[in-house]
Design an enzyme around this catalytic site. Structure first.
Site, PDB file in Angstrom:
ATOM      1  N   LYS A 180       8.473   0.660  -3.457  1.00  0.00           N
ATOM      2  CA  LYS A 180       9.800   0.885  -4.382  1.00  0.00           C
ATOM      3  C   LYS A 180       9.772  -0.580  -5.177  1.00  0.00           C
ATOM      4  O   LYS A 180       9.832  -1.688  -4.689  1.00  0.00           O
ATOM      5  CB  LYS A 180      11.061   0.855  -3.473  1.00  0.00           C
ATOM      6  CG  LYS A 180      12.221   0.922  -4.338  1.00  0.00           C
ATOM      7  CD  LYS A 180      13.403   1.500  -3.549  1.00  0.00           C
ATOM      8  CE  LYS A 180      14.694   1.226  -4.301  1.00  0.00           C
ATOM      9  NZ  LYS A 180      16.084   1.683  -3.527  1.00  0.00           N
ATOM     10  N   LYS A 233       8.469   4.858  -6.151  1.00  0.00           N
ATOM     11  CA  LYS A 233       9.525   4.870  -7.030  1.00  0.00           C
ATOM     12  C   LYS A 233       9.531   3.530  -7.907  1.00  0.00           C
ATOM     13  O   LYS A 233       9.368   2.454  -7.416  1.00  0.00           O
ATOM     14  CB  LYS A 233      10.802   4.798  -6.103  1.00  0.00           C
ATOM     15  CG  LYS A 233      11.973   4.774  -6.789  1.00  0.00           C
ATOM     16  CD  LYS A 233      13.063   4.879  -5.616  1.00  0.00           C
ATOM     17  CE  LYS A 233      14.553   4.258  -6.657  1.00  0.00           C
ATOM     18  NZ  LYS A 233      15.585   4.117  -5.476  1.00  0.00           N
TER      19      LYS A 233
END
Ligand code: PBG
Length: 313
Positions: A180, A233
């Site tokens: 992330k 992400k």
């Protein structure tokens, strides 16, 4: 012939719809920067949304909660009557077959908006692990199938696995937000979840957009700690990372098509500058082509409806 030789597919079952649940009754409030996405109260408002998800055949939903009040420790995140726990109990009872994911993080619940317990102006990684274990167990107890830690704390997967097993939830799975990035594409989400950090930013724990090897390392660590699924992400600016992780792991891989990616498409569509339907299906197909098995996306319901229409043609 194009259909015969097509290499990748996109189906409703690959898509996971995020849902934002709030306290109160009869709430169905649209989020300004995310048209078509709503704050929903845990009553008929949530039931109606989930009925649409079921009819469309989506792969599941992931729950985010907006607490009644925030405090230093983020205590509603693991409260038995917390907003996500209440939503889980209602959904589990009414939709036994729906796959329920929950976001496990502190930032929506803490007064400072950081993803963990603070020590001065920084997050105390190891003190946060116990809190995450507690949140995951409370979600499991309320009916979550898959808990998804998103705070990028080192050791979070091992800590959550141990806490779940100790509480008798060895049957529940962990989707780790393993890779992330510290991204500007989360802007609209922070309005939706009211979770912008009160000071500083998330660069202590989220990754540098310039790095890919670091992401492979994060993914390998989380796999070794017992993650059942991995996530990258955001999605669109990181499809090379999705591909790289895909080639290193045999775990199921999820891409998160985040709020800023959604908002840009919606804004351009409103202005009449793009063909929304084609752009959305093309972007989601690109994520699948890059190697994602599943996609968390705010477009899930609309995309599933378009896919159903195309199948009828
Ligand atoms: C919580 C969390 C965030 C998102 C998902 N879980 C925000 C953040 O890290 O700031 C972002 C989702 C999106 O932008 O759609 N840690």
């Amino acid at each position: 012939m194009r259909r015969l030789v097509r290499e990748h597919s996109l189906a409703a079952g690959h898509l996971i719809q995020p849902l934002f649940v709030v306290h109160g009754a009869g709430v169905e409030r649209e989020i300004g920067s995310m048209p078509g996405v709503f704050h929903l109260s845990v009553d008929e408002a949530l039931d109606r949304e989930v009925e649409r998800v079921r009819i469309l055949g989506l792969g599941g939903v992931i729950l985010f909660g907006i607490p009644a009040s925030k405090d230093e420790a983020g205590s509603e995140s693991y409260a038995d009557d917390g907003i996500v726990q209440r939503a889980l109990r209602r959904l589990r009872e009414r939709s036994p077959d729906l796959l329920l994911f929950t976001d496990v993080c502190c930032c929506e619940y803490t007064s400072h908006g950081h993803c963990g317990v603070l020590a001065g102006e920084t997050v105390d990684n190891d003190a946060t692990l116990a809190v995450l274990g507690r949140v995951a167990v409370s979600h499991a107890r309320a009916g979550a199938d898959i808990v998804a830690p998103s705070g990028m704390m080192d050791g979070m997967v091992a800590a959550i696995r141990a806490a779940l097993d100790a509480a008798g939830f060895s049957d529940r799975s962990i989707l780790s937000y393993a890779v992330k990035y510290a991204s500007a594409f989360y802007g609209p989400f922070r309005e939706a979840a009211d979770s912008a950090p009160a000071f500083g930013d998330r660069r202590q724990y989220q990754m540098d957009p310039a790095n890919v090897r670091e992401g492979l390392l994060e993914a390998a660590l989380d796999e070794a700690e017992g993650a059942d699924l991995l996530m990258v992400k955001p999605a669109l600016a990181y499809l090379d990372v999705v591909r790289a992780v895909r080639e290193r792991t045999d775990l199921p891989l999820v891409a998160y098509n985040v709020s800023g990616e959604y908002a840009m498409v919606k804004a351009a569509a409103r202005l009449g500058w793009i063909d929304e339907r084609r752009v959305v299906l093309e972007a989601l197909t690109g994520m699948r082509r890059a190697g994602a098995d599943a996609i968390v996306t705010y477009h899930a319901k609309e995309a599933a409806a378009w896919l159903a229409e195309e199948a009828e043609r």
